[in-house]
Enzyme design. Structure first.
Site, PDB file in Angstrom:
ATOM      1  N   ASN A  35       0.827  -1.207   0.000  1.00 26.94           N
ATOM      2  CA  ASN A  35       0.000   0.000   0.000  1.00 26.94           C
ATOM      3  C   ASN A  35       0.868   1.266   0.000  1.00 26.94           C
ATOM      4  OD1 ASN A  35      -2.568   1.216  -0.056  1.00 26.94           O
ATOM      5  ND2 ASN A  35      -2.457   1.651   2.129  1.00 26.94           N
ATOM      6  N   SER A 124      -5.357   1.513  17.378  1.00 26.88           N
ATOM      7  CA  SER A 124      -6.335   2.487  16.890  1.00 26.88           C
ATOM      8  C   SER A 124      -7.422   2.716  17.924  1.00 26.88           C
ATOM      9  CB  SER A 124      -6.949   1.919  15.616  1.00 26.88           C
ATOM     10  OG  SER A 124      -8.098   2.640  15.265  1.00 26.88           O
ATOM     11  N   TYR A 149     -10.954  -5.420  10.761  1.00 28.59           N
ATOM     12  CA  TYR A 149      -9.799  -4.530  10.975  1.00 28.59           C
ATOM     13  C   TYR A 149      -9.684  -4.172  12.457  1.00 28.59           C
ATOM     14  CZ  TYR A 149      -7.068  -0.290  11.395  1.00 28.59           C
ATOM     15  OH  TYR A 149      -6.155   0.643  11.826  1.00 28.59           O
ATOM     16  N   LYS A 153      -6.782  -5.366  15.534  1.00 33.89           N
ATOM     17  CA  LYS A 153      -5.999  -4.517  16.447  1.00 33.89           C
ATOM     18  C   LYS A 153      -6.203  -4.972  17.902  1.00 33.89           C
ATOM     19  CE  LYS A 153      -4.105  -1.911  13.401  1.00 33.89           C
ATOM     20  NZ  LYS A 153      -2.668  -1.983  13.153  1.00 33.89           N
ATOM     21  N   PHE A 218     -21.966  12.211   5.782  1.00 29.31           N
ATOM     22  CA  PHE A 218     -22.770  11.087   6.272  1.00 29.31           C
ATOM     23  C   PHE A 218     -23.594  11.462   7.502  1.00 29.31           C
ATOM     24  CE2 PHE A 218     -19.126   8.400   4.394  1.00 29.31           C
ATOM     25  CZ  PHE A 218     -19.771   8.300   3.168  1.00 29.31           C
ATOM     26  N   ARG A 231     -14.911  14.155  15.438  1.00 26.19           N
ATOM     27  CA  ARG A 231     -13.738  13.288  15.597  1.00 26.19           C
ATOM     28  C   ARG A 231     -12.539  14.089  16.120  1.00 26.19           C
ATOM     29  NH1 ARG A 231     -17.312  10.415  14.815  1.00 26.19           N
ATOM     30  NH2 ARG A 231     -17.538   8.659  13.382  1.00 26.19           N
ATOM     31  N   ARG A 293     -23.603   6.876   7.697  1.00 25.50           N
ATOM     32  CA  ARG A 293     -22.882   5.669   7.270  1.00 25.50           C
ATOM     33  C   ARG A 293     -23.050   4.607   8.353  1.00 25.50           C
ATOM     34  NH1 ARG A 293     -16.497   6.287   6.116  1.00 25.50           N
ATOM     35  NH2 ARG A 293     -16.469   6.720   8.349  1.00 25.50           N
TER      36      ARG A 293
HETATM   37  P1  NAD Z   1      -0.340   2.581   5.193  1.00 28.66           P
HETATM   38  O1  NAD Z   1      -1.099   1.557   4.447  1.00 28.66           O
HETATM   39  O2  NAD Z   1      -0.087   3.890   4.534  1.00 28.66           O
HETATM   40  O3  NAD Z   1       1.059   1.987   5.680  1.00 28.66           O
HETATM   41  C1  NAD Z   1       1.265   0.630   5.951  1.00 28.66           C
HETATM   42  C2  NAD Z   1       2.557   0.218   5.266  1.00 28.66           C
HETATM   43  O4  NAD Z   1       2.825  -1.144   5.595  1.00 28.66           O
HETATM   44  C3  NAD Z   1       2.476   0.296   3.728  1.00 28.66           C
HETATM   45  O5  NAD Z   1       3.630   0.905   3.237  1.00 28.66           O
HETATM   46  C4  NAD Z   1       2.389  -1.176   3.293  1.00 28.66           C
HETATM   47  O6  NAD Z   1       2.966  -1.367   2.021  1.00 28.66           O
HETATM   48  C5  NAD Z   1       3.147  -1.865   4.407  1.00 28.66           C
HETATM   49  N1  NAD Z   1       2.760  -3.262   4.655  1.00 28.66           N
HETATM   50  C6  NAD Z   1       1.509  -3.747   4.856  1.00 28.66           C
HETATM   51  N2  NAD Z   1       1.559  -5.066   5.119  1.00 28.66           N
HETATM   52  C7  NAD Z   1       2.870  -5.420   5.096  1.00 28.66           C
HETATM   53  C8  NAD Z   1       3.567  -6.641   5.296  1.00 28.66           C
HETATM   54  N3  NAD Z   1       2.918  -7.772   5.558  1.00 28.66           N
HETATM   55  N4  NAD Z   1       4.913  -6.639   5.206  1.00 28.66           N
HETATM   56  C9  NAD Z   1       5.593  -5.491   4.930  1.00 28.66           C
HETATM   57  N5  NAD Z   1       4.983  -4.313   4.727  1.00 28.66           N
HETATM   58  C10 NAD Z   1       3.645  -4.277   4.808  1.00 28.66           C
HETATM   59  O7  NAD Z   1      -1.112   2.806   6.590  1.00 28.66           O
HETATM   60  P2  NAD Z   1      -0.897   3.924   7.693  1.00 28.66           P
HETATM   61  O8  NAD Z   1      -2.063   4.840   7.649  1.00 28.66           O
HETATM   62  O9  NAD Z   1       0.467   4.468   7.609  1.00 28.66           O
HETATM   63  O10 NAD Z   1      -1.061   3.041   9.003  1.00 28.66           O
HETATM   64  C11 NAD Z   1       0.055   2.505   9.687  1.00 28.66           C
HETATM   65  C12 NAD Z   1      -0.434   1.687  10.862  1.00 28.66           C
HETATM   66  O11 NAD Z   1      -1.232   2.513  11.704  1.00 28.66           O
HETATM   67  C13 NAD Z   1      -1.311   0.503  10.503  1.00 28.66           C
HETATM   68  O12 NAD Z   1      -1.030  -0.551  11.385  1.00 28.66           O
HETATM   69  C14 NAD Z   1      -2.709   1.031  10.725  1.00 28.66           C
HETATM   70  O13 NAD Z   1      -3.612  -0.004  10.995  1.00 28.66           O
HETATM   71  C15 NAD Z   1      -2.502   1.915  11.937  1.00 28.66           C
HETATM   72  N6  NAD Z   1      -3.517   2.961  12.069  1.00 28.66           N
HETATM   73  C16 NAD Z   1      -3.737   3.834  11.039  1.00 28.66           C
HETATM   74  C17 NAD Z   1      -4.699   4.829  11.173  1.00 28.66           C
HETATM   75  C18 NAD Z   1      -4.960   5.791  10.050  1.00 28.66           C
HETATM   76  O14 NAD Z   1      -5.971   6.488  10.093  1.00 28.66           O
HETATM   77  N7  NAD Z   1      -4.117   5.909   9.059  1.00 28.66           N
HETATM   78  C19 NAD Z   1      -5.446   4.921  12.356  1.00 28.66           C
HETATM   79  C20 NAD Z   1      -5.197   4.024  13.380  1.00 28.66           C
HETATM   80  C21 NAD Z   1      -4.222   3.037  13.230  1.00 28.66           C
HETATM   81  C1  UD1 Z   2     -12.163   5.522  10.467  1.00 26.75           C
HETATM   82  C2  UD1 Z   2     -12.246   4.035  10.730  1.00 26.75           C
HETATM   83  C3  UD1 Z   2     -11.512   3.690  12.008  1.00 26.75           C
HETATM   84  C4  UD1 Z   2     -10.092   4.230  11.985  1.00 26.75           C
HETATM   85  C5  UD1 Z   2     -10.180   5.747  11.744  1.00 26.75           C
HETATM   86  C6  UD1 Z   2      -8.843   6.433  11.691  1.00 26.75           C
HETATM   87  C7  UD1 Z   2     -14.391   3.472   9.705  1.00 26.75           C
HETATM   88  C8  UD1 Z   2     -15.787   3.018   9.956  1.00 26.75           C
HETATM   89  N1  UD1 Z   2     -13.622   3.651  10.790  1.00 26.75           N
HETATM   90  O1  UD1 Z   2     -12.817   6.205  11.495  1.00 26.75           O
HETATM   91  O2  UD1 Z   2     -11.472   2.308  12.168  1.00 26.75           O
HETATM   92  O3  UD1 Z   2      -9.437   3.970  13.199  1.00 26.75           O
HETATM   93  O4  UD1 Z   2     -10.826   5.954  10.486  1.00 26.75           O
HETATM   94  O5  UD1 Z   2      -8.238   6.236  10.479  1.00 26.75           O
HETATM   95  O6  UD1 Z   2     -13.966   3.628   8.584  1.00 26.75           O
HETATM   96  N2  UD1 Z   2     -17.373  11.213   6.706  1.00 26.75           N
HETATM   97  C9  UD1 Z   2     -18.226  11.842   5.823  1.00 26.75           C
HETATM   98  N3  UD1 Z   2     -18.045  11.604   4.475  1.00 26.75           N
HETATM   99  C10 UD1 Z   2     -17.054  10.803   3.989  1.00 26.75           C
HETATM  100  C11 UD1 Z   2     -16.170  10.164   4.912  1.00 26.75           C
HETATM  101  C12 UD1 Z   2     -16.367  10.381   6.262  1.00 26.75           C
HETATM  102  O7  UD1 Z   2     -19.127  12.572   6.210  1.00 26.75           O
HETATM  103  O8  UD1 Z   2     -16.948  10.633   2.758  1.00 26.75           O
HETATM  104  C13 UD1 Z   2     -17.521  11.480   8.153  1.00 26.75           C
HETATM  105  C14 UD1 Z   2     -17.785  10.251   8.988  1.00 26.75           C
HETATM  106  O9  UD1 Z   2     -19.168  10.020   9.098  1.00 26.75           O
HETATM  107  C15 UD1 Z   2     -17.138  10.660  10.328  1.00 26.75           C
HETATM  108  C16 UD1 Z   2     -15.976  11.566   9.911  1.00 26.75           C
HETATM  109  O10 UD1 Z   2     -16.294  12.002   8.599  1.00 26.75           O
HETATM  110  O11 UD1 Z   2     -18.040  11.432  11.091  1.00 26.75           O
HETATM  111  C17 UD1 Z   2     -14.631  10.865   9.899  1.00 26.75           C
HETATM  112  O12 UD1 Z   2     -14.717   9.694   9.091  1.00 26.75           O
HETATM  113  P1  UD1 Z   2     -13.430   8.820   8.689  1.00 26.75           P
HETATM  114  O13 UD1 Z   2     -12.369   9.698   8.170  1.00 26.75           O
HETATM  115  O14 UD1 Z   2     -13.892   7.699   7.831  1.00 26.75           O
HETATM  116  O15 UD1 Z   2     -12.915   8.287  10.102  1.00 26.75           O
HETATM  117  P2  UD1 Z   2     -13.691   7.436  11.233  1.00 26.75           P
HETATM  118  O16 UD1 Z   2     -14.995   6.973  10.743  1.00 26.75           O
HETATM  119  O17 UD1 Z   2     -13.661   8.246  12.477  1.00 26.75           O
END
Ligand code: NAD
Ligand code: UD1
Length: 338
Positions: A35, A124, A149, A153, A218, A231, A293
């Protein structure tokens, strides 16, 4: 100190690698680009003017992990490697549990083999399910996750607790992120979702570039100040700095299991986000209000005090900074990749 950053080419991993290098840590990245893109690695080097080692491969592969640990004296691991699309996880639970849970088991067993016992793990706020109280403290009940997902976690958090119970020499920091958005100020790294974004900020950004026509809000009938979802948005650079603080704490304490919320403690609504994005970037975001949603909750924000007290971590960047930096990255990325 040498840190293995798994998933270091991804959104949060790349920003954290920048902060690590800026703080003079040595970095080794493992990523399989499932990704992310190779150019991210070059952009990290451009930003920091520093180098790091890189291994391409899958974290599930113990042979590769052994190679990494035997070629590098790794002091600690920050694990970002996982899949993160909530909707996709419902369609592909086996892939999600394999990539988000089995990979961590490979990592932990090889860490143990090489006597590396410091780990920072990306969890998360989703582990709180539908929270009982707002703001959410680390003591709030976890569980009742609504998708594979979130459950993955939760499972890893339990595995880490069990590993620590079995071996108190481990130092483990579980970081529960709230809603990371924004990008590095250089505009060289940021969030690049695959396909149509599910999360709000990348969606807004693509409406701004006109790649997407209109944002669906949503629901505007929640019990919040303007009816839209609230949020705890946190700037990804602040989040990255939170990882440095967590590492410093592990180094200081050496052992222990720690859990921290990483958020700002402030909740913003969808309308707040749209208005701020429009104002600071001088662009128009077309939107329409649609049905809620499924699975969404009205309000979710953190109590950030534990991280403040124990890590000395406070998020400094405000919503304007988040919106500006997100747009700065999106414009640049859009121009270079269209
Ligand atoms: P991302 O997808 O941008 O980054 C994940 C990276 O890990 C990517 O570069 C992907 O290529 C690599 N990867 C995935 N599976 C792999 C594997 N098996 N071996 C080696 N590389 C692998 O995601 P992110 O937003 O940077 O998230 C990073 C971490 O934080 C994740 O564990 C995600 O679940 C957690 N997290 C993200 C958010 C968010 O909103 N972005 C929120 C809460 C938790
Ligand atoms: C999402 C994930 C959550 C993750 C978090 C942080 C879902 C159901 N949950 O949370 O597991 O930890 O991201 O990355 O996906 N919204 C709109 N229009 C859109 C998209 C979102 O109105 O097109 C609203 C949603 O209803 C919410 C807010 O924006 O109120 C944030 O949404 P989003 O960015 O998807 O994050 P979460 O739902 O909080």
């Amino acid at each position: 100190m040498k840190i293995l950053v798994t998933g270091g080419a991804g959104y949060i991993g790349s920003h954290t690698t920048v902060e690590l290098l800026n703080n003079n840590y040595e970095v080794v990245i493992l990523d399989n680009f499932s990704n992310s893109r190779k150019e991210v690695l070059e952009n990290i080097k451009k930003i920091t003017a520093k180098d790091f080692k890189f291994y391409e491969g899958d974290m599930i592969d113990k042979k590769l992990l052994r190679k990494i640990f035997s070629e590098n004296q790794i002091d600690a691991v920050i694990d970002f490697a996982a899949f993160k699309a909530v909707g996709e996880s419902v369609e592909k639970p086996i892939e999600y549990y394999t990539n988000n849970v089995s990979t961590v088991l490979s990592l932990l067993s090889v860490m143990k083999e090489f006597n590396c016992k410091k780990l920072v793990f990306s969890s998360s706020a989703t582990v709180y399910g539908n929270p009982e109280v707002i703001p959410i403290t680390e003591e709030c009940k976890t569980g009742n996750t609504t998708n594979p997902y979130g459950t993955s976690k939760l499972f890893v958090e339990q595995i880490l607790k069990d590993v620590y119970t079995s071996d108190n020499d481990f130092g483990i920091s579980i970081l529960r992120y709230f809603n990371p958005i924004g990008a590095h100020e250089s505009g060289l790294i940021g969030e690049v979702p695959t396909g149509i974004p599910a999360n709000i900020m990348p969606y807004i950004s693509k409406v701004a570039t006109k790649e997407l026509e209109i944002l669906s809000v949503f629901g505007d009938d929640y019990d919040t100040k303007d009816g839209t979802g609230v949020r705890d948005y946190i700037h990804v650079v602040d989040l990255a700095i939170g990882h440095i603080k967590a590492l410093e704490k592990l180094n200081k304490e050496n052992k222990g299991l720690f859990i921290y919320n990483l958020g700002t403690g402030v909740g913003y609504s969808v309308f707040d986000l749209i208005k701020t994005f429009e104002k600071v970037n001088n662009v128009k975001i077309n939107y329409k209000v649609v049905e809620r949603r499924k699975g969404d909750i009205a309000t979710c924000y953190s109590d950030p005090q534990k991280a403040q007290k124990e890590l000395g971590f406070t998020a400094k960047r405000n919503l304007e900074d988040m919106c500006k930096s997100a747009w700065n990255f999106e414009k640049k990325y859009h121009d270079e990749h269209k």
